[in-house]
Design a protein around this motif. Structure first.
Motif, PDB file in Angstrom:
ATOM      1  N   ARG A 104      -1.546  11.044   6.860  1.00 62.80           N
ATOM      2  CA  ARG A 104      -2.971  11.317   7.030  1.00 62.80           C
ATOM      3  C   ARG A 104      -3.854  10.209   6.493  1.00 62.80           C
ATOM      4  O   ARG A 104      -4.860   9.841   7.134  1.00 62.80           O
ATOM      5  N   HIS A 105      -3.517   9.664   5.331  1.00 62.09           N
ATOM      6  CA  HIS A 105      -4.421   8.739   4.654  1.00 62.09           C
ATOM      7  C   HIS A 105      -4.062   7.267   4.839  1.00 62.09           C
ATOM      8  O   HIS A 105      -4.901   6.397   4.541  1.00 62.09           O
ATOM      9  N   ILE A 106      -2.867   6.970   5.310  1.00 55.02           N
ATOM     10  CA  ILE A 106      -2.470   5.561   5.452  1.00 55.02           C
ATOM     11  C   ILE A 106      -2.056   5.242   6.884  1.00 55.02           C
ATOM     12  O   ILE A 106      -2.630   4.350   7.519  1.00 55.02           O
ATOM     13  N   TYR A 107      -1.077   5.958   7.416  1.00 54.87           N
ATOM     14  CA  TYR A 107      -0.555   5.616   8.740  1.00 54.87           C
ATOM     15  C   TYR A 107      -1.598   5.823   9.838  1.00 54.87           C
ATOM     16  O   TYR A 107      -1.823   4.934  10.675  1.00 54.87           O
ATOM     17  N   LEU A 108      -2.226   7.001   9.867  1.00 55.99           N
ATOM     18  CA  LEU A 108      -3.190   7.281  10.934  1.00 55.99           C
ATOM     19  C   LEU A 108      -4.412   6.357  10.898  1.00 55.99           C
ATOM     20  O   LEU A 108      -4.815   5.839  11.945  1.00 55.99           O
ATOM     21  N   PRO A 109      -5.032   6.123   9.720  1.00 58.62           N
ATOM     22  CA  PRO A 109      -6.147   5.157   9.717  1.00 58.62           C
ATOM     23  C   PRO A 109      -5.729   3.765  10.169  1.00 58.62           C
ATOM     24  O   PRO A 109      -6.502   3.069  10.835  1.00 58.62           O
ATOM     25  N   SER A 110      -4.497   3.363   9.811  1.00 57.80           N
ATOM     26  CA  SER A 110      -4.034   2.054  10.242  1.00 57.80           C
ATOM     27  C   SER A 110      -3.861   1.995  11.753  1.00 57.80           C
ATOM     28  O   SER A 110      -4.171   0.980  12.387  1.00 57.80           O
ATOM     29  N   ALA A 111      -3.371   3.091  12.344  1.00 60.06           N
ATOM     30  CA  ALA A 111      -3.105   3.107  13.779  1.00 60.06           C
ATOM     31  C   ALA A 111      -4.371   3.303  14.602  1.00 60.06           C
ATOM     32  O   ALA A 111      -4.401   2.940  15.781  1.00 60.06           O
ATOM     33  N   THR A 112      -5.424   3.872  13.998  1.00 59.57           N
ATOM     34  CA  THR A 112      -6.619   4.220  14.766  1.00 59.57           C
ATOM     35  C   THR A 112      -7.257   3.005  15.423  1.00 59.57           C
ATOM     36  O   THR A 112      -7.637   3.048  16.602  1.00 59.57           O
ATOM     37  N   ALA A 113      -7.391   1.913  14.692  1.00 61.79           N
ATOM     38  CA  ALA A 113      -7.989   0.711  15.267  1.00 61.79           C
ATOM     39  C   ALA A 113      -7.158   0.193  16.436  1.00 61.79           C
ATOM     40  O   ALA A 113      -7.701  -0.255  17.453  1.00 61.79           O
ATOM     41  N   TRP A 114      -5.829   0.265  16.300  1.00 60.43           N
ATOM     42  CA  TRP A 114      -4.948  -0.161  17.386  1.00 60.43           C
ATOM     43  C   TRP A 114      -5.083   0.760  18.586  1.00 60.43           C
ATOM     44  O   TRP A 114      -5.036   0.320  19.744  1.00 60.43           O
ATOM     45  N   VAL A 115      -5.243   2.056  18.339  1.00 54.47           N
ATOM     46  CA  VAL A 115      -5.383   3.022  19.431  1.00 54.47           C
ATOM     47  C   VAL A 115      -6.624   2.715  20.251  1.00 54.47           C
ATOM     48  O   VAL A 115      -6.574   2.647  21.484  1.00 54.47           O
ATOM     49  N   PHE A 116      -7.761   2.520  19.577  1.00 53.33           N
ATOM     50  CA  PHE A 116      -8.994   2.271  20.313  1.00 53.33           C
ATOM     51  C   PHE A 116      -8.943   0.928  21.037  1.00 53.33           C
ATOM     52  O   PHE A 116      -9.543   0.779  22.105  1.00 53.33           O
ATOM     53  N   SER A 117      -8.241  -0.035  20.468  1.00 57.81           N
ATOM     54  CA  SER A 117      -8.064  -1.301  21.168  1.00 57.81           C
ATOM     55  C   SER A 117      -7.338  -1.089  22.492  1.00 57.81           C
ATOM     56  O   SER A 117      -7.672  -1.691  23.516  1.00 57.81           O
ATOM     57  N   SER A 118      -6.337  -0.204  22.487  1.00 58.73           N
ATOM     58  CA  SER A 118      -5.579   0.067  23.709  1.00 58.73           C
ATOM     59  C   SER A 118      -6.366   0.912  24.693  1.00 58.73           C
ATOM     60  O   SER A 118      -6.160   0.805  25.907  1.00 58.73           O
ATOM     61  N   ILE A 178       0.841  -1.207   0.000  1.00 57.52           N
ATOM     62  CA  ILE A 178       0.000   0.000   0.000  1.00 57.52           C
ATOM     63  C   ILE A 178       0.870   1.248   0.000  1.00 57.52           C
ATOM     64  O   ILE A 178       0.594   2.216  -0.729  1.00 57.52           O
ATOM     65  N   LEU A 179       1.941   1.239   0.780  1.00 59.96           N
ATOM     66  CA  LEU A 179       2.836   2.396   0.826  1.00 59.96           C
ATOM     67  C   LEU A 179       3.504   2.625  -0.528  1.00 59.96           C
ATOM     68  O   LEU A 179       3.617   3.759  -0.999  1.00 59.96           O
ATOM     69  N   ALA A 180       3.937   1.526  -1.158  1.00 58.16           N
ATOM     70  CA  ALA A 180       4.595   1.651  -2.461  1.00 58.16           C
ATOM     71  C   ALA A 180       3.632   2.199  -3.513  1.00 58.16           C
ATOM     72  O   ALA A 180       3.999   3.071  -4.312  1.00 58.16           O
ATOM     73  N   ASN A 181       2.397   1.710  -3.480  1.00 61.87           N
ATOM     74  CA  ASN A 181       1.411   2.209  -4.447  1.00 61.87           C
ATOM     75  C   ASN A 181       1.104   3.689  -4.222  1.00 61.87           C
ATOM     76  O   ASN A 181       0.953   4.465  -5.178  1.00 61.87           O
ATOM     77  N   ALA A 182       1.001   4.088  -2.948  1.00 62.63           N
ATOM     78  CA  ALA A 182       0.718   5.491  -2.649  1.00 62.63           C
ATOM     79  C   ALA A 182       1.862   6.387  -3.099  1.00 62.63           C
ATOM     80  O   ALA A 182       1.634   7.487  -3.632  1.00 62.63           O
ATOM     81  N   ARG A 183       3.094   5.928  -2.903  1.00 66.38           N
ATOM     82  CA  ARG A 183       4.249   6.727  -3.333  1.00 66.38           C
ATOM     83  C   ARG A 183       4.305   6.826  -4.849  1.00 66.38           C
ATOM     84  O   ARG A 183       4.681   7.860  -5.415  1.00 66.38           O
ATOM     85  N   MET A 184       3.914   5.748  -5.538  1.00 67.94           N
ATOM     86  CA  MET A 184       3.900   5.775  -7.000  1.00 67.94           C
ATOM     87  C   MET A 184       2.877   6.786  -7.519  1.00 67.94           C
ATOM     88  O   MET A 184       3.065   7.391  -8.572  1.00 67.94           O
ATOM     89  N   LEU A 185       1.808   6.977  -6.755  1.00 75.72           N
ATOM     90  CA  LEU A 185       0.777   7.944  -7.148  1.00 75.72           C
ATOM     91  C   LEU A 185       1.131   9.366  -6.734  1.00 75.72           C
ATOM     92  O   LEU A 185       0.339  10.293  -6.936  1.00 75.72           O
ATOM     93  N   GLY A 186       2.300   9.535  -6.124  1.00 70.26           N
ATOM     94  CA  GLY A 186       2.779  10.875  -5.793  1.00 70.26           C
ATOM     95  C   GLY A 186       2.462  11.357  -4.396  1.00 70.26           C
ATOM     96  O   GLY A 186       2.584  12.561  -4.120  1.00 70.26           O
ATOM     97  N   ALA A 187       2.076  10.462  -3.495  1.00 69.69           N
ATOM     98  CA  ALA A 187       1.754  10.879  -2.133  1.00 69.69           C
ATOM     99  C   ALA A 187       3.026  11.306  -1.408  1.00 69.69           C
ATOM    100  O   ALA A 187       4.041  10.613  -1.459  1.00 69.69           O
ATOM    101  N   ASN A 188       2.966  12.467  -0.737  1.00 77.64           N
ATOM    102  CA  ASN A 188       4.109  12.912   0.053  1.00 77.64           C
ATOM    103  C   ASN A 188       4.000  12.368   1.479  1.00 77.64           C
ATOM    104  O   ASN A 188       3.058  11.639   1.812  1.00 77.64           O
ATOM    105  N   ARG A 189       4.958  12.729   2.333  1.00 78.98           N
ATOM    106  CA  ARG A 189       5.010  12.185   3.686  1.00 78.98           C
ATOM    107  C   ARG A 189       3.767  12.560   4.501  1.00 78.98           C
ATOM    108  O   ARG A 189       3.229  11.734   5.243  1.00 78.98           O
ATOM    109  N   ARG A 190       3.318  13.815   4.342  1.00 77.44           N
ATOM    110  CA  ARG A 190       2.133  14.247   5.084  1.00 77.44           C
ATOM    111  C   ARG A 190       0.891  13.492   4.624  1.00 77.44           C
ATOM    112  O   ARG A 190       0.045  13.108   5.439  1.00 77.44           O
ATOM    113  N   GLN A 191       0.752  13.269   3.338  1.00 74.81           N
ATOM    114  CA  GLN A 191      -0.403  12.532   2.831  1.00 74.81           C
ATOM    115  C   GLN A 191      -0.365  11.071   3.262  1.00 74.81           C
ATOM    116  O   GLN A 191      -1.407  10.477   3.558  1.00 74.81           O
TER     117      GLN A 191
END
Length: 259
Positions: free
Chosen positions: A168-182, A152-165
Motif C-alpha cells: 500500500r505505501h511503497i509498491y503501489l505509489p511507485s507503480a502509479t507513475a508508471w501506470v499513468f505513463s502507460s 526503502i524496502l529494507a528501512n520499511a521492514r526494519m520499522l515493522g511494515a508487513n507485506r500489505r503495508q
C-alpha cells in the motif's frame, strides 16, 4: 526571480491552423488531388452535418463504449497481473517466455479469431482492445515495482511494515507513475482495437462509417471519421492527464506541465 515560461497552447493552435491552411491550399490549387487527399472545408462540413443531424451519435457511442471497456479491462488486468508477477519471482520466471512470446505476436491478427469466438458484436472488439492495452500497462507496472529502491524496502521492514503495508505505501505509489505513463499510450491502442474490429465486421461504429466511405471512394468522409476519432482520443487522454495530476500531487511538475 525566475522568468515564467511562455504558454505553448497558442502556438499549438497556430500550428494546427497552419496545417489545415496548407492542406486547403495544396488541394485547392490541385497540387494534391482532392480525390485522394480530400478537401478540408468539405471534411469539416461533413463533421458538422454528422453532429447536427445526430447520425454520428449511434456509431460514436458504440465505438466509445468498446474503447472504454477495452481501456478499463486492459488496465485492470495489466495492473493486477503486473503486480502479481513483480512480487512473485518464481511465477515471473515461469511466465517470462510466454509473456514475451504473446507480446511479440502482432495481436491485430487475433481480430478474426475473436470474431469467430465472440461474434460480430461489442465483445470481439473489446477483446482485441484488451490485448492491445494489457501489455502496455503490464510491462510498466512490472517495471515500476521492480524499480523500487531496496534501501526503502529494507528501512520499511526494519520499522515493522508487513507485506500489505509495503504494497500500500511503497509498491503501489511507485507503480502509479508508471501506470499513468502507460495509460496515455493505452488510450490510442484501445481506439485501435475498436476500429480494427469494426473494420472486420460490424453494423455500427465510426470504423464502420470509415469502411463504408472507403467503399464508395468518399475520402472526405474517411478524413472526417479520422478527425472525430482523434478528437475523442485526445479528450480521453485529457481526462487521464487530469486524473494523473490529482492523484500524483506529490510529484514535481514536468517541464511540459508548466508550459
Amino acid at each position: 526571480m525566475s522568468k515564467r515560461p511562455p504558454k505553448l497552447w497558442p502556438w499549438q493552435v497556430a500550428l494546427a491552423l497552419f496545417v489545415f491552411a496548407a492542406w486547403w491550399g495544396l488541394t485547392a490549387t490541385h497540387i494534391l488531388s482532392p480525390f485522394f487527399f480530400g478537401e478540408p472545408l468539405v471534411v469539416l462540413q461533413r463533421i458538422v452535418q454528422w453532429f447536427a443531424s445526430g447520425s454520428i451519435w449511434p456509431h460514436l457511442g458504440v465505438t466509445l463504449l468498446e474503447t472504454l471497456l477495452a481501456f478499463v479491462l486492459g488496465t485492470v488486468l495489466g495492473v493486477a497481473i503486473g503486480l502479481w508477477l513483480a512480487l512473485a519471482p518464481v511465477a515471473s520466471a515461469l511466465a517470462d517466455p510466454y509473456i514475451k512470446a504473446a507480446n511479440a505476436m502482432p495481436r491485430v491478427i487475433l481480430a478474426p479469431i475473436f470474431s469467430v469466438w465472440f461474434g460480430l458484436g461489442i465483445a470481439s472488439k473489446v477483446a482485441l482492445g484488451v490485448t492491445l492495452v494489457f501489455f502496455i500497462v503490464f510491462f510498466n507496472v512490472y517495471q515500476g515495482i521492480r524499480e523500487v529502491s531496496p534501501v526503502i524496502l529494507a528501512n520499511a521492514r526494519m520499522l515493522g511494515a508487513n507485506r500489505r503495508q509495503l504494497l500500500r505505501h511503497i509498491y503501489l505509489p511507485s507503480a502509479t507513475a508508471w501506470v499513468f505513463s502507460s495509460l496515455h499510450t493505452s488510450v490510442g491502442m484501445a481506439f485501435v482495437g475498436a476500429v480494427v474490429g469494426e473494420y472486420l465486421g460490424s453494423a455500427k461504429g465510426v470504423g464502420y462509417l470509415i469502411l463504408q466511405a472507403e467503399g464508395t471512394f468518399d475520402i472526405n468522409s474517411v478524413f472526417a471519421g479520422i478527425l472525430v476519432l482523434t478528437a475523442f482520443a485526445l479528450l480521453l487522454d485529457a481526462l487521464v492527464t487530469l486524473t494523473e495530476r490529482r492523484l500524483l500531487k506529490w510529484r514535481p511538475p514536468t517541464i511540459a506541465e508548466t508550459l
